[in-house]
Design an enzyme around this catalytic site. Sequence first.
Site, PDB file in Angstrom:
ATOM      1  N   GLU A  83      65.094  43.754  72.038  1.00 32.05           N
ATOM      2  CA  GLU A  83      63.645  43.864  72.282  1.00 32.05           C
ATOM      3  C   GLU A  83      63.359  43.812  73.774  1.00 32.05           C
ATOM      4  OE1 GLU A  83      61.315  44.590  69.951  1.00 32.05           O
ATOM      5  OE2 GLU A  83      63.044  44.673  68.623  1.00 32.05           O
ATOM      6  N   TRP A 115      63.621  47.036  75.228  1.00 26.56           N
ATOM      7  CA  TRP A 115      62.436  47.908  75.099  1.00 26.56           C
ATOM      8  C   TRP A 115      61.539  47.766  76.335  1.00 26.56           C
ATOM      9  CZ3 TRP A 115      60.995  51.849  72.115  1.00 26.56           C
ATOM     10  CH2 TRP A 115      61.606  52.020  70.875  1.00 26.56           C
ATOM     11  N   TRP A 162      40.053  64.095  68.162  1.00 33.13           N
ATOM     12  CA  TRP A 162      39.690  62.702  67.884  1.00 33.13           C
ATOM     13  C   TRP A 162      38.240  62.625  67.425  1.00 33.13           C
ATOM     14  CZ3 TRP A 162      44.066  60.265  67.811  1.00 33.13           C
ATOM     15  CH2 TRP A 162      45.081  60.580  68.721  1.00 33.13           C
ATOM     16  N   ASN A 175      53.860  41.560  67.680  1.00 32.66           N
ATOM     17  CA  ASN A 175      54.179  42.982  67.847  1.00 32.66           C
ATOM     18  C   ASN A 175      53.829  43.817  66.616  1.00 32.66           C
ATOM     19  OD1 ASN A 175      55.467  45.295  69.178  1.00 32.66           O
ATOM     20  ND2 ASN A 175      56.990  45.081  67.568  1.00 32.66           N
ATOM     21  N   TRP A 202      43.809  57.150  71.279  1.00 33.07           N
ATOM     22  CA  TRP A 202      44.648  56.001  71.605  1.00 33.07           C
ATOM     23  C   TRP A 202      44.309  55.383  72.958  1.00 33.07           C
ATOM     24  CZ3 TRP A 202      47.699  56.730  75.994  1.00 33.07           C
ATOM     25  CH2 TRP A 202      47.915  58.060  76.397  1.00 33.07           C
ATOM     26  N   TRP A 231      51.213  52.037  72.587  1.00 35.66           N
ATOM     27  CA  TRP A 231      50.112  52.878  72.098  1.00 35.66           C
ATOM     28  C   TRP A 231      50.568  54.304  71.849  1.00 35.66           C
ATOM     29  CZ3 TRP A 231      45.702  52.104  69.752  1.00 35.66           C
ATOM     30  CH2 TRP A 231      45.186  50.806  69.765  1.00 35.66           C
TER      31      TRP A 231
HETATM   32  P1  FAD Z   1      59.511  38.753  71.284  1.00 38.38           P
HETATM   33  O1  FAD Z   1      59.691  39.385  69.962  1.00 38.38           O
HETATM   34  O2  FAD Z   1      59.939  37.366  71.449  1.00 38.38           O
HETATM   35  O3  FAD Z   1      60.274  39.690  72.341  1.00 38.38           O
HETATM   36  C1  FAD Z   1      60.708  39.200  73.618  1.00 38.38           C
HETATM   37  C2  FAD Z   1      60.171  40.059  74.725  1.00 38.38           C
HETATM   38  O4  FAD Z   1      60.674  41.375  74.633  1.00 38.38           O
HETATM   39  C3  FAD Z   1      58.671  40.204  74.751  1.00 38.38           C
HETATM   40  O5  FAD Z   1      58.047  39.083  75.339  1.00 38.38           O
HETATM   41  C4  FAD Z   1      58.495  41.481  75.544  1.00 38.38           C
HETATM   42  O6  FAD Z   1      58.591  41.253  76.929  1.00 38.38           O
HETATM   43  C5  FAD Z   1      59.695  42.297  75.106  1.00 38.38           C
HETATM   44  N1  FAD Z   1      59.306  43.173  73.998  1.00 38.38           N
HETATM   45  C6  FAD Z   1      59.374  42.913  72.681  1.00 38.38           C
HETATM   46  N2  FAD Z   1      58.967  43.985  71.969  1.00 38.38           N
HETATM   47  C7  FAD Z   1      58.634  44.927  72.868  1.00 38.38           C
HETATM   48  C8  FAD Z   1      58.134  46.249  72.758  1.00 38.38           C
HETATM   49  N3  FAD Z   1      57.916  46.839  71.577  1.00 38.38           N
HETATM   50  N4  FAD Z   1      57.873  46.928  73.893  1.00 38.38           N
HETATM   51  C9  FAD Z   1      58.098  46.372  75.094  1.00 38.38           C
HETATM   52  N5  FAD Z   1      58.561  45.126  75.262  1.00 38.38           N
HETATM   53  C10 FAD Z   1      58.830  44.417  74.166  1.00 38.38           C
HETATM   54  N6  FAD Z   1      53.977  43.928  75.360  1.00 38.38           N
HETATM   55  C11 FAD Z   1      53.556  43.390  76.513  1.00 38.38           C
HETATM   56  O7  FAD Z   1      54.264  42.577  77.113  1.00 38.38           O
HETATM   57  N7  FAD Z   1      52.336  43.737  77.051  1.00 38.38           N
HETATM   58  C12 FAD Z   1      51.498  44.618  76.436  1.00 38.38           C
HETATM   59  O8  FAD Z   1      50.428  44.920  76.956  1.00 38.38           O
HETATM   60  C13 FAD Z   1      51.922  45.177  75.194  1.00 38.38           C
HETATM   61  N8  FAD Z   1      51.104  46.033  74.516  1.00 38.38           N
HETATM   62  C14 FAD Z   1      51.537  46.570  73.330  1.00 38.38           C
HETATM   63  C15 FAD Z   1      50.695  47.470  72.644  1.00 38.38           C
HETATM   64  C16 FAD Z   1      51.093  48.027  71.436  1.00 38.38           C
HETATM   65  C17 FAD Z   1      50.189  49.003  70.726  1.00 38.38           C
HETATM   66  C18 FAD Z   1      52.357  47.685  70.901  1.00 38.38           C
HETATM   67  C19 FAD Z   1      52.795  48.264  69.594  1.00 38.38           C
HETATM   68  C20 FAD Z   1      53.190  46.806  71.570  1.00 38.38           C
HETATM   69  C21 FAD Z   1      52.802  46.231  72.788  1.00 38.38           C
HETATM   70  N9  FAD Z   1      53.627  45.321  73.486  1.00 38.38           N
HETATM   71  C22 FAD Z   1      53.196  44.792  74.684  1.00 38.38           C
HETATM   72  C23 FAD Z   1      54.989  44.999  73.017  1.00 38.38           C
HETATM   73  C24 FAD Z   1      55.097  43.783  72.074  1.00 38.38           C
HETATM   74  O9  FAD Z   1      54.133  43.859  71.089  1.00 38.38           O
HETATM   75  C25 FAD Z   1      54.966  42.433  72.803  1.00 38.38           C
HETATM   76  O10 FAD Z   1      55.796  42.405  73.928  1.00 38.38           O
HETATM   77  C26 FAD Z   1      55.373  41.287  71.864  1.00 38.38           C
HETATM   78  O11 FAD Z   1      54.535  41.256  70.752  1.00 38.38           O
HETATM   79  C27 FAD Z   1      55.278  39.983  72.597  1.00 38.38           C
HETATM   80  O12 FAD Z   1      55.557  38.899  71.756  1.00 38.38           O
HETATM   81  P2  FAD Z   1      56.810  37.971  72.026  1.00 38.38           P
HETATM   82  O13 FAD Z   1      56.861  37.614  73.467  1.00 38.38           O
HETATM   83  O14 FAD Z   1      56.774  36.863  71.054  1.00 38.38           O
HETATM   84  O15 FAD Z   1      57.986  38.979  71.704  1.00 38.38           O
END
Ligand code: FAD
Length: 538
Positions: free
Chosen positions: A343, A346, A375, A412, A430, A453
Amino acid sequence: MKHANKHPAKGEAVVYWMRMEDLRITDNRALALASKHAQQDGVPLLTLFVLSPQDYVAHDRSARRIDFTLRNLQSIRSSLADKHIPLYTTSHTPRTTLPDYVLSLLKQWKATTLFANIEYEVDELRRDIKLCELAKKDGGIACTFVHDRCIIPPGQVLTKDERGYTVYSPFLRSWIPHLTPKGKDSPIACAPDPASNTPSVRDHPVYGPLFDNTVPDEVEGFTMDDAEERERIRMCWPAGEEAARLMLDRFLHTMSRSSQLGAVDPLSEGAKVPTKNPNKDSRVGKYKDERDRLDADTTSRLSPYLAAGIISARTCVRATTELSANKKIDVSRDTGIGRWNQEIAWRDFYNHVLALFPRVSMGRPFQEKMANVKWESETRDGHLQAWKDGRTGVPIVDAGMLQAKTMGWMHNRVRMIAAMYLTKDLMIDWRLGEKYFMEILIDGDLASNNGGWQWSASTGVDPAPYFRIFNPYTQSHKVDPTGEYIRTFVPELAKLRGEELHKPPPGLADKLGYPRPLVDHDEARKRAIRRYKNPGEE
Ligand code: FAD
């Protein structure tokens, strides 16, 4: 060349310019380099932070994020002062003259060198290039910008024909060999070394008063007027590097608790249920199987800290090596630790996309063929507002949107469900959802938010195929099987269980004062597939 024990009164200094994404002292590359340079030259290290309200408007920054920034700066100021390094926080408008302003400070401080970490956003890159040019022309100040935000810098992981990856899986395969398990954090030192004969920076006529500079409590236009909201957000997201480290420990060493859903202090004692076997019972141990569970607080909640750079992604990944049997970085799909590191990959992926395909951050879909998708008007039937208010009549979507309002953060999976609902069920652009997330979330990050997004809207790199549209009701059962998540965030539904909770019958919804669904999912799905298949058509 080394100039040992140079007297600060000669008026030379090294400056580290801290930005919104590198709010930490530990494992901060530009700061470590600046510190080393100052030590070698025996000159003071000064640190600078410039608040730039126009940039915050341009990037749709949330008041929550600005408050978080200021709280972290206060903590950093005090940690730096302990090392005899001043942090000078100032504000500047308009943003177009920011390079000139920074240069004027460098000259005022007779700085020889400036260090900063690279920001990959287009306007920020242009700003820094301008500063480099001005500094070179006017005074010969050396500006050094270094990669720090990602684990592997953009440009280092490329396809065979030297392009950026646009699909995650091959990116991951190329990314893994670059990981170095035993990387070392670069410590920063007092500058100048107090053991040397150099007089204290605090006594210097120009640098000494910088220690009196304080971090403001607010930035005009970005305040949380509601005191209750401010308290709640501050409780959910404590500031400082120590808090970030504790959040990481909580994830690596303690068990998840559904009672930790909602607006609670994540570091309170109740959250700390140590595990006998962290690899099995901890949040990270169960991450592979439980990370999509909305009802169990299974993820790290580190995103606000990673987005603001309060902890580095390198530190997070390195910390996981302590738990793995062979002390190597685990990136396999088969373990909790491996999935978590994937993750984090990502995050690198989307930052690479931002740096190598900057059009994604300029309101353009990555898939140009999707630019003409038709849209719905954003004001039609108040659908956009209902989505923002958590009043769509689809409980899982509303719970997610209310979680965002309450905590400034969303899990997420619910971000994906809510984003897909806006773009496919409501057929709303979006970019409006992307903007709203930035305005409400504390972890708003251009690269990840845009990536998420464009994934959900099927317009981005490696997107969800447009015909695979989430059914929010099926998703709801899958990711919130106990219903605890919906009950926590949607007060009208707090007493419901089972199918009634996930899809309240119209009569019951009316009785509870909960809205009926804005659209019929099956009809909406057909409309979305039609419009995506034939961009430009109704
Ligand atoms: P964990 O599951 O603990 O993951 C650890 C870290 O990995 C996260 O803190 C983050 O830095 C990174 N990570 C995890 N999943 C993703 C992902 N899909 N994309 C990129 N990095 C990821 N993340 C943001 O940090 N800022 C945002 O503005 C943001 N906007 C989002 C908008 C949408 C529509 C979607 C679908 C996802 C978005 N994310 C964003 C990614 C993700 O949802 C969050 O990083 C995650 O929910 C954070 O929770 P956590 O720290 O407990 O994640």
